[in-house]
Scaffold this active site. Structure first.
Site, mmCIF file in Angstrom:
data_model
loop_
_atom_site.group_PDB
_atom_site.id
_atom_site.type_symbol
_atom_site.label_atom_id
_atom_site.label_comp_id
_atom_site.label_asym_id
_atom_site.label_seq_id
_atom_site.Cartn_x
_atom_site.Cartn_y
_atom_site.Cartn_z
ATOM 1 C CE LYS A 137 13.080 -7.926 -13.321
ATOM 2 N NZ LYS A 137 14.078 -7.864 -12.293
ATOM 3 N NE ARG A 148 4.532 2.021 -0.499
ATOM 4 C CZ ARG A 148 5.726 1.808 0.022
ATOM 5 N NH1 ARG A 148 6.783 2.313 -0.535
ATOM 6 N NH2 ARG A 148 5.864 1.092 1.117
ATOM 7 C CD1 TRP A 161 -0.046 -5.537 -4.466
ATOM 8 C CD2 TRP A 161 0.038 -6.631 -2.532
ATOM 9 N NE1 TRP A 161 0.377 -6.829 -4.721
ATOM 10 C CE2 TRP A 161 0.440 -7.519 -3.552
ATOM 11 C CE3 TRP A 161 0.009 -7.104 -1.218
ATOM 12 C CZ2 TRP A 161 0.806 -8.847 -3.307
ATOM 13 C CZ3 TRP A 161 0.377 -8.427 -0.973
ATOM 14 C CH2 TRP A 161 0.769 -9.269 -2.018
ATOM 15 C CD GLU A 169 9.053 -8.647 -11.504
ATOM 16 O OE1 GLU A 169 10.214 -8.700 -11.959
ATOM 17 O OE2 GLU A 169 8.788 -8.176 -10.392
ATOM 18 C CD GLU A 206 16.934 -9.921 -12.036
ATOM 19 O OE1 GLU A 206 16.601 -10.677 -11.108
ATOM 20 O OE2 GLU A 206 16.432 -8.796 -12.204
ATOM 21 C CE LYS A 244 10.627 -0.918 -7.277
ATOM 22 N NZ LYS A 244 11.331 -1.784 -8.240
ATOM 23 C CG ASN A 255 1.594 -0.281 4.301
ATOM 24 O OD1 ASN A 255 1.371 -1.451 4.009
ATOM 25 N ND2 ASN A 255 2.765 0.292 4.116
ATOM 26 N N GLY A 256 -0.251 -2.523 6.270
ATOM 27 C CA GLY A 256 0.277 -3.528 7.191
ATOM 28 C C GLY A 256 -0.798 -4.508 7.610
ATOM 29 C CG HIS A 292 23.006 -33.293 -13.956
ATOM 30 N ND1 HIS A 292 23.660 -34.500 -13.850
ATOM 31 C CD2 HIS A 292 23.964 -32.366 -14.200
ATOM 32 C CE1 HIS A 292 24.967 -34.299 -13.994
ATOM 33 N NE2 HIS A 292 25.170 -33.016 -14.220
ATOM 34 C CB CYS A 344 -0.945 0.074 1.191
ATOM 35 S SG CYS A 344 -1.886 -1.420 1.454
HETATM 36 O O1 M6R Z 1 12.931 -3.793 -2.175
HETATM 37 P P1 M6R Z 1 13.665 -5.091 -2.260
HETATM 38 O O2 M6R Z 1 14.916 -5.011 -3.078
HETATM 39 O O3 M6R Z 1 13.932 -5.699 -0.904
HETATM 40 O O4 M6R Z 1 12.671 -6.076 -3.019
HETATM 41 C C1 M6R Z 1 12.979 -7.432 -3.177
HETATM 42 C C2 M6R Z 1 12.076 -8.080 -4.214
HETATM 43 O O5 M6R Z 1 10.734 -7.979 -3.809
HETATM 44 C C3 M6R Z 1 12.225 -7.441 -5.597
HETATM 45 O O6 M6R Z 1 13.549 -7.491 -6.034
HETATM 46 C C4 M6R Z 1 11.338 -8.175 -6.627
HETATM 47 O O7 M6R Z 1 11.790 -9.474 -6.806
HETATM 48 C C5 M6R Z 1 11.321 -7.413 -7.950
HETATM 49 N N1 M6R Z 1 9.966 -7.063 -8.291
HETATM 50 C C6 M6R Z 1 11.855 -8.187 -9.094
HETATM 51 O O8 M6R Z 1 11.864 -7.434 -10.275
#
Ligand code: M6R
Length: 640
Positions: free
Chosen positions: A513, A41, A96, A516, A509, A635, A122-123, A532, A16
């Site tokens: 990407k 967020r 969120w 996601e 990575e 985020k 938030n929380g 394997h 949030c």
């Molecule tokens: O704010 P942070 O770097 O701690 O966040 C960690 C992950 O949530 C963040 O890297 C997430 O995996 C990204 N959305 C990936 O692109």
């Protein structure tokens, strides 16, 4: 709205974005503008509450912020818009949802029964069920299924009992907070206090913006950066009251609190799209600058690396016999890359752990174990809990973080800030590259403090790092072929990514990407591991993306990778090969070839990741997805 029985599901809100404003401007404009900057967020619902002339009015809508702004536009032309038109104090929320379906009912703000108080959150309030039960037994009517509404009703009750005066809403908030368990940021306004916003913080982010004749509260400085660059950091368990001229911070017990003022060294344009279609593309393009900034001033004339804030002595660091990197998602991948360099330079064993797993497996920790917590936001709850666990076991913690004043650096013993600037797109790009750079600086610092590298050796690596921004720029400038490849891959069902050595975390990575953003099945593998098991995934025409190690220097890695390419190609895979300029050997195996400039092996992830970022962004865009706000994500993940 119908009331809800206690047997029904209750929904809490994990991440949030939160904004509060009081001053002389039309509050709804300032708050909605702030919410636009915080929408990354959470985008399940949005709402605002405004106070004016002894009245309080609220609007909220499920879905993206545009649903709310449309409703506000419609209201502006009707008689109902009076409070919104006149009010110069307000709060706003973008949600969120952690559990359950998001809808209008559960959107924030939540109001007290008499409509005098609006509250956003938030929380997660962990003991809300008991609190709600007690309130319901007293006859309080609940309009939503959220834990948040419990806090709104409690606040109304405590307000009625609190002494009159300008501190009344703060005192009521403190009384409420002392009853709550869990993680929360709360903001509230009262219709009888037209120039007051009260906030509370425990374990969730909240920062104050200090303006002239106006003040702000927000989960992230991006919300008010267009108005002020002066901010006040809040600590845990604090309540803040803002009026247009005052900021008063107290602890939950009512005693005056210590705060820290700071200046934000980027401006509003840093959080704008700036002509790019997506924040993600802009942030990819900013990577050369972000790396250069992260390196700037970090090396003294004698080759010493300078950390930002260190409460660890060189003697302590010389004693370190083990390093843990704890992080999540992309930040975790940066740790996996850094392991190769830190072990190579320091000869200290490095383990990289998913923060969400770390404390549950009872890791062996002590004063000689350095834990490096890596986080862009500094607010990732899994990482916060892992670092707290490390500190409980007396392990020193060093943060690598992009957000000044956030929880992770505040609670760590030492900090090295990445200077990526605000990262708005949910998919992390520039944070990743700067996290690698920062972790490398930490590795060099350790190597130097422990006497395993001389100043001139450290300087030599830093000079190589200083060449990286130009190499990344070159990759970005020639990314047109990647866009064309993305068009050809957009209808595939799965893409595999292969790498070796530091290229392995790059493969992870690249796959993250793509999952996601494009919602495609994607996996990253260590190329040698394929035979394997995972090689059975390969069918005729299956796309496989490979980052090929440099043929110079460690050519054994290169040669092994070439044979892995042949293995998958023999099973019919379509090969998308990322290779160094001048590496002619791979040409004959490539269905698609992406060239990158030569850089030393340990630095290769800083260039080879970039085409993978562009690839994921372009495939997602070609599939019609919202690149900056992918489904189901937010985020900053402030719940465990
Ligand atoms: O704010 P942070 O770097 O701690 O966040 C960690 C992950 O949530 C963040 O890297 C997430 O995996 C990204 N959305 C990936 O692109």
């Amino acid at each position: 709205m119908p009331g809800c029985s206690r047997a029904q599901l209750h929904y809490a809100d994990g991440m949030c974005g939160i904004v509060g404003y009081t001053g002389r401007q039309r509050a709804v404009d300032v708050v909605v503008d702030g919410l636009k900057r915080l929408e990354y967020r959470g985008y399940d619902s949005a709402g605002v509450a405004i106070v004016a002339d002894g009245k309080l009015d609220a609007q909220k809508r499920a879905g993206k912020l545009t649903n709310l702004t449309e409703a506000l536009k419609a209201q502006a032309t009707s008689a109902d818009g009076a409070v919104f038109e006149a009010g110069t104090t307000g709060i706003g929320h973008t949600r969120w949802a952690t559990h359950g379906a998001p809808n209008d009912l559960n959107a924030h703000p939540h109001l007290s029964e008499d409509g005098s108080i609006a509250l956003i959150h938030n929380g997660i309030i962990e003991n809300f069920a008991q609190l709600r039960g007690a309130l319901e037994r007293d006859g309080v009517f609940f309009a939503s299924e959220t834990d948040t509404e419990t806090a709104a009703h409690l606040l109304a009750r405590e307000y009625a009992n609190a002494p009159e005066g300008q501190d009344r809403l703060s005192e009521a908030m403190r009384r409420v907070c002392r009853q709550l368990e869990g993680a929360f940021t709360l903001l509230a306004v009262h219709r009888d206090e037209p120039q007051t916003v009260v906030g509370a913080r425990r374990n969730s982010p909240l920062v104050v913006g200090r303006g002239e004749g106006e003040n702000f509260l927000a989960s992230d400085v991006a919300a008010f950066i267009a108005h002020t660059r002066e901010a006040v950091e809040l600590g845990q368990d604090q309540v803040v009251r803002i009026s247009p001229t005052d900021i008063v911070v107290t602890n939950f017990d009512g005693t005056p609190a210590q705060t820290r003022e700071f200046h934000i060294d980027w401006d509003a344009s840093a959080a704008e799209k700036d002509g790019y279609d997506y924040f993600m593309l802009k942030e990819i393009a900013e990577q050369p600058r972000a790396i250069a900034d992260t390196l700037r001033g970090r090396l003294t004339g004698t080759g010493e690396v300078v950390l930002d804030d260190v409460h660890l002595t060189p003697a302590q660091l010389r004693e370190i016999d083990k390093v843990f990197v704890i992080a999540c998602g992309t930040a975790y991948h940066s740790g996996l890359v850094a392991k190769y360099a830190i072990e190579h330079w320091t000869r200290i064993p490095v383990e990289v752990e998913l923060a969400s797993e770390f404390r549950y497996r009872d890791p062996v920790l002590g004063p000689k174990t350095l834990c490096i917590a890596v986080s862009q936001s500094g607010e990732t709850m899994d990482t916060i809990m892992a670092l707290r666990h490390a500190k409980e076991q007396n392990a020193p913690v060093l943060a690598i973080c992009n957000t000044i004043g956030s929880t992770i650096p505040r609670e760590s013993d030492a900090v090295l800030y990445t200077r990526a600037g605000p990262e708005v797109a949910v998919a992390s790009t520039k944070a990743f590259l700067t996290q690698i750079v920062a972790a490398y600086l930490v590795g060099l610092y350790l190597a130097q403090v422990r006497g395993v590298k001389f100043g001139d050796e450290v300087s030599a690596v830093v000079r190589e790092l200083e060449e990286i921004p130009a190499a990344v720029q070159q990759v970005i400038e020639v990314s047109e072929p990647v866009r064309e490849i993305a068009q050809r891959l957009k209808d595939d069902k799965q893409i595999l990514f292969l790498g070796r050595h530091v290229g392995y975390p790059v493969a992870l990575e690249g796959a993250l990407k793509l999952k996601e953003l494009a919602y495609m099945h994607a996996e990253g593998f260590a190329a040698g591991e394929l035979k394997h098991g995972p090689i059975s995934l390969i069918e005729e025409g299956s796309p496989v993306v490979v980052t090929v190690p440099s043929p110079k220097g460690r050519s054994v890695l290169h040669d092994k990778m070439v044979s892995n390419i042949q293995e998958v190609r023999a099973r019919g895979a379509k090969m998308i090969i990322i290779a160094e300029e001048g590496d002619d050997v791979v040409e004959e195996y490539a269905d698609e070839l992406i060239r990158v400039p030569h850089v030393p092996t340990l630095l290769a992830p800083l260039v080879t990741t970039v085409p993978l970022q562009v690839l994921a962004c372009e495939i997602a865009s070609a599939r019609g997805h919202d690149v900056d706000q992918p489904r189901n994500l937010a985020k900053s993940v402030t719940v465990e």
